[in-house]
Structures are given as structure tokens and as C-alpha cells.
Design a protein around this motif. Structure first.
Motif, PDB file in Angstrom:
ATOM      1  N   MET A   1      38.269  62.047  64.290  1.00 10.95           N
ATOM      2  CA  MET A   1      38.682  60.746  64.743  1.00 10.95           C
ATOM      3  C   MET A   1      40.132  60.521  64.317  1.00 10.95           C
ATOM      4  N   LYS A   2      40.929  59.998  65.215  1.00 14.49           N
ATOM      5  CA  LYS A   2      42.342  59.781  64.949  1.00 14.49           C
ATOM      6  C   LYS A   2      42.557  58.518  64.115  1.00 14.49           C
ATOM      7  N   LYS A   3      43.697  58.491  63.440  1.00 18.90           N
ATOM      8  CA  LYS A   3      44.039  57.351  62.604  1.00 18.90           C
ATOM      9  C   LYS A   3      44.141  56.076  63.442  1.00 18.90           C
ATOM     10  N   GLN A   4      44.656  56.190  64.645  1.00 18.33           N
ATOM     11  CA  GLN A   4      44.775  55.026  65.544  1.00 18.33           C
ATOM     12  C   GLN A   4      43.404  54.476  65.902  1.00 18.33           C
ATOM     13  N   ASP A   5      42.444  55.365  66.114  1.00 18.46           N
ATOM     14  CA  ASP A   5      41.081  54.943  66.440  1.00 18.46           C
ATOM     15  C   ASP A   5      40.449  54.191  65.275  1.00 18.46           C
ATOM     16  N   LEU A   6      40.653  54.702  64.061  1.00 13.96           N
ATOM     17  CA  LEU A   6      40.113  54.040  62.878  1.00 13.96           C
ATOM     18  C   LEU A   6      40.731  52.662  62.676  1.00 13.96           C
ATOM     19  N   LYS A   7      42.039  52.554  62.916  1.00 13.36           N
ATOM     20  CA  LYS A   7      42.704  51.260  62.783  1.00 13.36           C
ATOM     21  C   LYS A   7      42.146  50.264  63.789  1.00 13.36           C
ATOM     22  N   ALA A   8      41.900  50.705  65.004  1.00 11.61           N
ATOM     23  CA  ALA A   8      41.349  49.819  66.036  1.00 11.61           C
ATOM     24  C   ALA A   8      39.944  49.355  65.653  1.00 11.61           C
ATOM     25  N   ILE A   9      39.143  50.248  65.091  1.00 12.61           N
ATOM     26  CA  ILE A   9      37.789  49.891  64.664  1.00 12.61           C
ATOM     27  C   ILE A   9      37.848  48.869  63.528  1.00 12.61           C
ATOM     28  N   CYS A  10      38.716  49.100  62.554  1.00 14.54           N
ATOM     29  CA  CYS A  10      38.858  48.162  61.425  1.00 14.54           C
ATOM     30  C   CYS A  10      39.338  46.800  61.911  1.00 14.54           C
ATOM     31  N   ASP A  11      40.301  46.800  62.820  1.00 15.18           N
ATOM     32  CA  ASP A  11      40.799  45.534  63.363  1.00 15.18           C
ATOM     33  C   ASP A  11      39.684  44.765  64.062  1.00 15.18           C
ATOM     34  N   GLN A  12      38.836  45.465  64.750  1.00 15.42           N
ATOM     35  CA  GLN A  12      37.727  44.820  65.458  1.00 15.42           C
ATOM     36  C   GLN A  12      36.654  44.317  64.472  1.00 15.42           C
ATOM     37  N   MET A  13      36.350  45.109  63.457  1.00 16.24           N
ATOM     38  CA  MET A  13      35.323  44.736  62.487  1.00 16.24           C
ATOM     39  C   MET A  13      35.711  43.512  61.666  1.00 16.24           C
TER      40      MET A  13
END
Length: 64
Positions: A1-13
């Protein structure tokens, strides 16, 4: 999983939390104890600003 994907998930959570959070909010975000949060602050692993008796923590420091 890319760092950008993780950031998007955290922002959503954590979208319902403000940009500056309290120790209690960090506790709820991470599902950990109050002592754990204070220990991380005291160790310098979680940046925080002390205002009076309360600590204020930037949300982006919690989600990184």
C-alpha cells in the motif's frame, strides 16, 4: 500500500476530529490509554503544545 493511500484512509477515518486535538481525543482515535498518550508526549514521540494544564496535539502528528 502506498503512503498516499494510507494518508487518504487516515484522513477519512479521522475526518470528524478537529485539526488540533486533546489527549482524550487522541485516546479515542488510537484506542489507547491516557497514560500511553502522556508517555508519548513526555518522550517527545508525539509533538504537543502545553496550554495551561492541557496539551494540544496537531491531528496530522497523530495520523503520520
Amino acid at each position: 500500500m502506498k503512503k498516499q493511500d494510507l494518508k487518504a484512509i487516515c484522513d477519512q477515518m479521522f475526518s470528524e476530529y478537529p485539526d488540533i486535538v486533546t489527549v482524550r481525543q487522541v485516546q479515542k482515535m488510537l484506542g489507547c490509554s491516557r497514560i500511553f498518550v502522556y508517555n508519548r508526549i513526555n518522550e517527545g514521540k508525539l509533538p504537543a503544545i502545553r496550554i495551561g494544564r492541557a496539551f494540544k496535539i496537531p491531528k496530522m502528528c497523530v495520523t503520520q
